[in-house]
Design a protein around this motif. Structure first.
Motif, PDB file in Angstrom:
ATOM      1  N   GLN A   1      -1.028  12.243  38.976  1.00  0.00           N
ATOM      2  CA  GLN A   1      -0.551  12.024  40.329  1.00  0.00           C
ATOM      3  C   GLN A   1      -1.424  12.816  41.290  1.00  0.00           C
ATOM      4  OE1 GLN A   1       3.431  13.430  40.019  1.00  0.00           O
ATOM      5  NE2 GLN A   1       2.861  15.556  39.847  1.00  0.00           N
ATOM      6  N   PRO A   2      -1.529  12.401  42.539  1.00  0.00           N
ATOM      7  CA  PRO A   2      -2.340  13.154  43.491  1.00  0.00           C
ATOM      8  C   PRO A   2      -1.825  14.583  43.624  1.00  0.00           C
ATOM      9  CG  PRO A   2      -1.805  10.998  44.372  1.00  0.00           C
ATOM     10  CD  PRO A   2      -1.006  11.169  43.113  1.00  0.00           C
ATOM     11  N   SER A   3      -2.724  15.533  43.525  1.00  0.00           N
ATOM     12  CA  SER A   3      -2.330  16.941  43.626  1.00  0.00           C
ATOM     13  C   SER A   3      -3.449  17.784  44.233  1.00  0.00           C
ATOM     14  CB  SER A   3      -1.941  17.484  42.245  1.00  0.00           C
ATOM     15  OG  SER A   3      -3.045  17.378  41.362  1.00  0.00           O
ATOM     16  N   GLY A   4      -4.189  17.188  45.162  1.00  0.00           N
ATOM     17  CA  GLY A   4      -5.347  17.870  45.740  1.00  0.00           C
ATOM     18  C   GLY A   4      -5.017  18.990  46.703  1.00  0.00           C
TER      19      GLY A   4
ATOM     20  N   THR B   1       5.642   3.879  22.937  1.00  0.00           N
ATOM     21  CA  THR B   1       5.231   4.602  24.140  1.00  0.00           C
ATOM     22  C   THR B   1       3.984   3.922  24.677  1.00  0.00           C
ATOM     23  OG1 THR B   1       6.154   6.667  23.289  1.00  0.00           O
ATOM     24  CG2 THR B   1       4.519   6.849  25.046  1.00  0.00           C
ATOM     25  N   TYR B   2       3.988   3.639  25.977  1.00  0.00           N
ATOM     26  CA  TYR B   2       2.902   2.879  26.588  1.00  0.00           C
ATOM     27  C   TYR B   2       2.396   3.584  27.842  1.00  0.00           C
ATOM     28  CZ  TYR B   2       4.916  -0.629  23.544  1.00  0.00           C
ATOM     29  OH  TYR B   2       5.395  -1.293  22.445  1.00  0.00           O
ATOM     30  N   GLN B   3       1.084   3.721  27.918  1.00  0.00           N
ATOM     31  CA  GLN B   3       0.458   4.310  29.101  1.00  0.00           C
ATOM     32  C   GLN B   3      -0.101   3.184  29.962  1.00  0.00           C
ATOM     33  OE1 GLN B   3      -2.514   7.098  27.886  1.00  0.00           O
ATOM     34  NE2 GLN B   3      -1.041   8.490  26.943  1.00  0.00           N
ATOM     35  N   GLY B   4       0.314   3.175  31.226  1.00  0.00           N
ATOM     36  CA  GLY B   4      -0.226   2.203  32.157  1.00  0.00           C
ATOM     37  C   GLY B   4      -1.650   2.563  32.524  1.00  0.00           C
ATOM     38  N   SER B   5      -2.360   1.619  33.117  1.00  0.00           N
ATOM     39  CA  SER B   5      -3.723   1.896  33.547  1.00  0.00           C
ATOM     40  C   SER B   5      -3.692   2.922  34.681  1.00  0.00           C
ATOM     41  CB  SER B   5      -4.414   0.607  33.999  1.00  0.00           C
ATOM     42  OG  SER B   5      -3.713   0.044  35.083  1.00  0.00           O
ATOM     43  N   THR B   6      -4.780   3.653  34.839  1.00  0.00           N
ATOM     44  CA  THR B   6      -4.895   4.620  35.917  1.00  0.00           C
ATOM     45  C   THR B   6      -5.242   3.863  37.192  1.00  0.00           C
ATOM     46  OG1 THR B   6      -5.633   6.322  34.378  1.00  0.00           O
ATOM     47  CG2 THR B   6      -6.106   6.683  36.710  1.00  0.00           C
ATOM     48  N   VAL B   7      -4.420   4.045  38.214  1.00  0.00           N
ATOM     49  CA  VAL B   7      -4.628   3.381  39.499  1.00  0.00           C
ATOM     50  C   VAL B   7      -5.197   4.401  40.474  1.00  0.00           C
ATOM     51  CG1 VAL B   7      -3.499   2.195  41.418  1.00  0.00           C
ATOM     52  CG2 VAL B   7      -2.750   1.768  39.075  1.00  0.00           C
ATOM     53  N   SER B   8      -6.353   4.094  41.030  1.00  0.00           N
ATOM     54  CA  SER B   8      -6.976   4.986  42.011  1.00  0.00           C
ATOM     55  C   SER B   8      -6.366   4.731  43.380  1.00  0.00           C
ATOM     56  CB  SER B   8      -8.481   4.742  42.066  1.00  0.00           C
ATOM     57  OG  SER B   8      -9.072   5.089  40.845  1.00  0.00           O
ATOM     58  N   THR B   9      -5.906   5.801  44.021  1.00  0.00           N
ATOM     59  CA  THR B   9      -5.408   5.713  45.389  1.00  0.00           C
ATOM     60  C   THR B   9      -6.298   6.576  46.265  1.00  0.00           C
ATOM     61  OG1 THR B   9      -3.919   7.627  45.316  1.00  0.00           O
ATOM     62  CG2 THR B   9      -3.058   5.530  44.472  1.00  0.00           C
ATOM     63  N   ARG B  10      -6.114   6.488  47.560  1.00  0.00           N
ATOM     64  CA  ARG B  10      -6.968   7.291  48.442  1.00  0.00           C
ATOM     65  C   ARG B  10      -6.690   8.776  48.323  1.00  0.00           C
ATOM     66  NH1 ARG B  10      -4.688   6.008  54.495  1.00  0.00           N
ATOM     67  NH2 ARG B  10      -2.507   6.096  53.936  1.00  0.00           N
ATOM     68  N   TRP B  11      -5.562   9.170  47.760  1.00  0.00           N
ATOM     69  CA  TRP B  11      -5.254  10.595  47.583  1.00  0.00           C
ATOM     70  C   TRP B  11      -5.494  11.082  46.156  1.00  0.00           C
ATOM     71  CZ3 TRP B  11      -5.539  11.924  52.220  1.00  0.00           C
ATOM     72  CH2 TRP B  11      -4.903  11.261  53.246  1.00  0.00           C
ATOM     73  N   GLY B  12      -5.755  10.157  45.235  1.00  0.00           N
ATOM     74  CA  GLY B  12      -6.022  10.543  43.855  1.00  0.00           C
ATOM     75  C   GLY B  12      -5.435   9.546  42.879  1.00  0.00           C
ATOM     76  N   PRO B  13      -5.734   9.714  41.583  1.00  0.00           N
ATOM     77  CA  PRO B  13      -5.275   8.761  40.573  1.00  0.00           C
ATOM     78  C   PRO B  13      -3.779   8.904  40.265  1.00  0.00           C
ATOM     79  CG  PRO B  13      -6.414  10.575  39.525  1.00  0.00           C
ATOM     80  CD  PRO B  13      -6.548  10.790  41.011  1.00  0.00           C
ATOM     81  N   VAL B  14      -3.193   7.771  39.875  1.00  0.00           N
ATOM     82  CA  VAL B  14      -1.797   7.748  39.441  1.00  0.00           C
ATOM     83  C   VAL B  14      -1.751   6.995  38.116  1.00  0.00           C
ATOM     84  CG1 VAL B  14       0.557   7.009  39.968  1.00  0.00           C
ATOM     85  CG2 VAL B  14      -0.954   7.720  41.822  1.00  0.00           C
TER      86      VAL B  14
END
Length: 149
Positions: free
Chosen positions: A93-96, A61-74
């Motif tokens: 995932q973005p959930s603001g 099981t592998y977790q990818g790096s957290t990617v910051s987007t303008r709506w929130g992290p993915v």
């Protein structure tokens, strides 16, 4: 009579100009994810992978790096068994707001399914969820890179 002719010519000219105008709504989707250069967070991957299979992916099981987007992290996590991706899911995932939740409620399962079908990060983005799709692809590529060892 000449006013009618001028009105018709003006209308015809406007219609020609209107239908000839090219808008900027045509979107070109990337065919591959951009490489993620940030290191994966500590604890990413379970470290208990087995020898690489013909696909080049090690089980685990592998977790990818957290990617910051303008709506929130993915952030995406994949599970590899028998050298194949058997599960893909978004850990973050973005959930603001309600719009984010509605869009991602549809987009994330589609992206997860695309990963299982493609067995790579070369998947289609979801229309209407471009920002989330781009972040998803970046994190997914990071997780796949880890699985390749």
């Amino acid at each position: 009579m000449s006013r009618i002719v001028y009105a018709l010519l003006a209308t015809l000219t406007c219609l020609v100009l209107l239908f000839g105008y090219r808008t900027s709504t045509q979107v070109v989707l990337p065919t591959t994810a951009a490489p993620v250069t940030s290191p994966a967070p500590s604890g990413a991957g379970d470290g208990g992978g087995t020898a690489a299979t013909s696909s080049g992916l090690q089980d685990g099981t592998y977790q990818g790096s957290t990617v910051s987007t303008r709506w929130g992290p993915v952030q995406v996590q994949i599970t590899v068994a028998g050298g194949r991706v058997t599960d893909a899911q978004a850990l973050q995932q973005p959930s603001g707001n309600g719009t984010d939740e509605q869009i991602n409620g549809y987009a994330i399962p589609v992206l997860d399914g695309e990963v299982l079908d493609a067995q790579s990060a070369q998947i289609d983005m979801v229309s209407g969820a471009t920002v989330t799709s781009t972040g998803y692809l970046g994190s997914l590529q990071s997780a796949i890179d880890q699985a390749q060892g």
